[in-house]
Structure formats: structure tokens, C-alpha cells
Design a protein around this motif. Sequence first.
Motif, PDB file in Angstrom:
ATOM      1  N   ILE A 164       0.839  -1.202   0.000  1.00  0.00           N
ATOM      2  CA  ILE A 164       0.000   0.000   0.000  1.00  0.00           C
ATOM      3  C   ILE A 164       0.875   1.253   0.000  1.00  0.00           C
ATOM      4  O   ILE A 164       0.569   2.232  -0.678  1.00  0.00           O
ATOM      5  N   ALA A 165       1.981   1.210   0.732  1.00  0.00           N
ATOM      6  CA  ALA A 165       2.886   2.358   0.770  1.00  0.00           C
ATOM      7  C   ALA A 165       3.475   2.637  -0.614  1.00  0.00           C
ATOM      8  O   ALA A 165       3.571   3.799  -1.031  1.00  0.00           O
ATOM      9  N   VAL A 166       3.847   1.590  -1.330  1.00  0.00           N
ATOM     10  CA  VAL A 166       4.408   1.752  -2.671  1.00  0.00           C
ATOM     11  C   VAL A 166       3.347   2.312  -3.621  1.00  0.00           C
ATOM     12  O   VAL A 166       3.610   3.266  -4.371  1.00  0.00           O
ATOM     13  N   ILE A 167       2.160   1.759  -3.579  1.00  0.00           N
ATOM     14  CA  ILE A 167       1.075   2.224  -4.451  1.00  0.00           C
ATOM     15  C   ILE A 167       0.704   3.671  -4.095  1.00  0.00           C
ATOM     16  O   ILE A 167       0.468   4.498  -4.985  1.00  0.00           O
ATOM     17  N   SER A 168       0.676   3.995  -2.810  1.00  0.00           N
ATOM     18  CA  SER A 168       0.376   5.367  -2.378  1.00  0.00           C
ATOM     19  C   SER A 168       1.427   6.339  -2.904  1.00  0.00           C
ATOM     20  O   SER A 168       1.104   7.455  -3.315  1.00  0.00           O
ATOM     21  N   SER A 169       2.664   5.908  -2.881  1.00  0.00           N
ATOM     22  CA  SER A 169       3.747   6.740  -3.393  1.00  0.00           C
ATOM     23  C   SER A 169       3.567   6.997  -4.893  1.00  0.00           C
ATOM     24  O   SER A 169       3.764   8.122  -5.371  1.00  0.00           O
ATOM     25  N   GLU A 170       3.181   5.975  -5.611  1.00  0.00           N
ATOM     26  CA  GLU A 170       2.931   6.124  -7.049  1.00  0.00           C
ATOM     27  C   GLU A 170       1.776   7.093  -7.293  1.00  0.00           C
ATOM     28  O   GLU A 170       1.801   7.904  -8.213  1.00  0.00           O
ATOM     29  N   LYS A 171       0.747   6.994  -6.457  1.00  0.00           N
ATOM     30  CA  LYS A 171      -0.399   7.898  -6.590  1.00  0.00           C
ATOM     31  C   LYS A 171       0.042   9.337  -6.334  1.00  0.00           C
ATOM     32  O   LYS A 171      -0.329  10.246  -7.078  1.00  0.00           O
ATOM     33  N   LYS A 172       0.835   9.534  -5.301  1.00  0.00           N
ATOM     34  CA  LYS A 172       1.308  10.874  -4.952  1.00  0.00           C
ATOM     35  C   LYS A 172       2.121  11.471  -6.104  1.00  0.00           C
ATOM     36  O   LYS A 172       1.963  12.649  -6.439  1.00  0.00           O
ATOM     37  N   GLN A 173       2.964  10.665  -6.718  1.00  0.00           N
ATOM     38  CA  GLN A 173       3.764  11.140  -7.853  1.00  0.00           C
ATOM     39  C   GLN A 173       2.857  11.608  -8.992  1.00  0.00           C
ATOM     40  O   GLN A 173       3.101  12.648  -9.603  1.00  0.00           O
ATOM     41  N   ARG A 174       1.808  10.846  -9.251  1.00  0.00           N
ATOM     42  CA  ARG A 174       0.883  11.214 -10.323  1.00  0.00           C
ATOM     43  C   ARG A 174       0.096  12.480  -9.987  1.00  0.00           C
ATOM     44  O   ARG A 174      -0.164  13.300 -10.844  1.00  0.00           O
ATOM     45  N   GLN A 175      -0.285  12.615  -8.726  1.00  0.00           N
ATOM     46  CA  GLN A 175      -1.008  13.820  -8.322  1.00  0.00           C
ATOM     47  C   GLN A 175      -0.123  15.053  -8.487  1.00  0.00           C
ATOM     48  O   GLN A 175      -0.596  16.097  -8.946  1.00  0.00           O
ATOM     49  N   ASP A 176       1.145  14.927  -8.128  1.00  0.00           N
ATOM     50  CA  ASP A 176       2.076  16.039  -8.297  1.00  0.00           C
ATOM     51  C   ASP A 176       2.254  16.369  -9.783  1.00  0.00           C
ATOM     52  O   ASP A 176       2.267  17.540 -10.164  1.00  0.00           O
ATOM     53  N   SER A 177       2.389  15.334 -10.602  1.00  0.00           N
ATOM     54  CA  SER A 177       2.527  15.541 -12.048  1.00  0.00           C
ATOM     55  C   SER A 177       1.291  16.218 -12.617  1.00  0.00           C
ATOM     56  O   SER A 177       1.388  17.109 -13.453  1.00  0.00           O
TER      57      SER A 177
END
Length: 147
Positions: free
Chosen positions: A50-63
Motif C-alpha cells: 500500500i505504501a508503494v502504491i500510495s507513493s505512485e499515486k502521490k507522484q501522479r497527483q504532483d505531475s
Amino acid sequence: MTILEQLNDDMKKAMKAKDKESLKTIRMLKSSLQKEQLNKQADLSEDDEIAVISSEKKQRQDSLKEFQSAGRDDLVDQVKGELEVVDRYLPEQLTDEEVDQLVQETIQETGAKSMQDMGKVMGAIMPKVKGRADGGQVNSIVKQYLS
């Protein structure tokens, strides 16, 4: 079923359906999980996944924010599609009211009175909302109550 197993199943479905956009995002998520697994040199727990997937989500939100401010509508649409796929693999997000309620409960539990207790409150609440709420959102609600 672990998130990695679900990604494998969904990858097969996306290949059969010729859904290139979903397939690309699923492969990226799978790659991130496998990379983290190699770094840890052990199987990932559900919290790790979940932490890895959350990190990926955060990267996309920033992008997404960057692309919107730059007026790159072509990339905005692409990132929004990726975010939809990423969200499938995260637990259901807490509503603003639920986060607010958790913050109030945690402040009472920790006995926090002022902004000096911010770290104590954040340390206690983040494990409760891990993967289910944005840390920035939680932080701003805690600040509202402590200031």
C-alpha cells in the motif's frame, strides 16, 4: 490475494482486452512493487504494498498539478487515466468527515493542547490512516484543531 497477484491477473485481463493505457499503468505498478521487493530482499507485507502504491499515486497527483499549471491538457488526461488505475489498488479513501473524526479522537488520546504537540498527534494518527488519506490533508486538519 496480494496486490502483486491482483496486478498479475489484471495485467492478463488488460492484455486480452487490448487496453493499452491500463496495461501500461499496471506494468508500472508491478515494476515498482518488484523493485521495492528487491530492495527489501523479502516479500512485501500488505502495508508495504500500500505504501508503494500510495507513493505512485502521490507522484501522479504532483505531475497532474504541474501539467495543469503548464496547460498540457494532453498529459493531464493521460495522468488522470493513470490515477484511476492506481486507485483500484488502494483501500477506499476516508471522507473528510472521517478524517476529521479521527483527528479529534487522536488529539484527545494524546492530550495535545497546542502546536507544540503537532508531532505527537501526527505520529499517532498516520498509522491509522495509512494509504486511506492524504498526509497533507491530515496535517492541515490537525493544524486547524491545534492552533
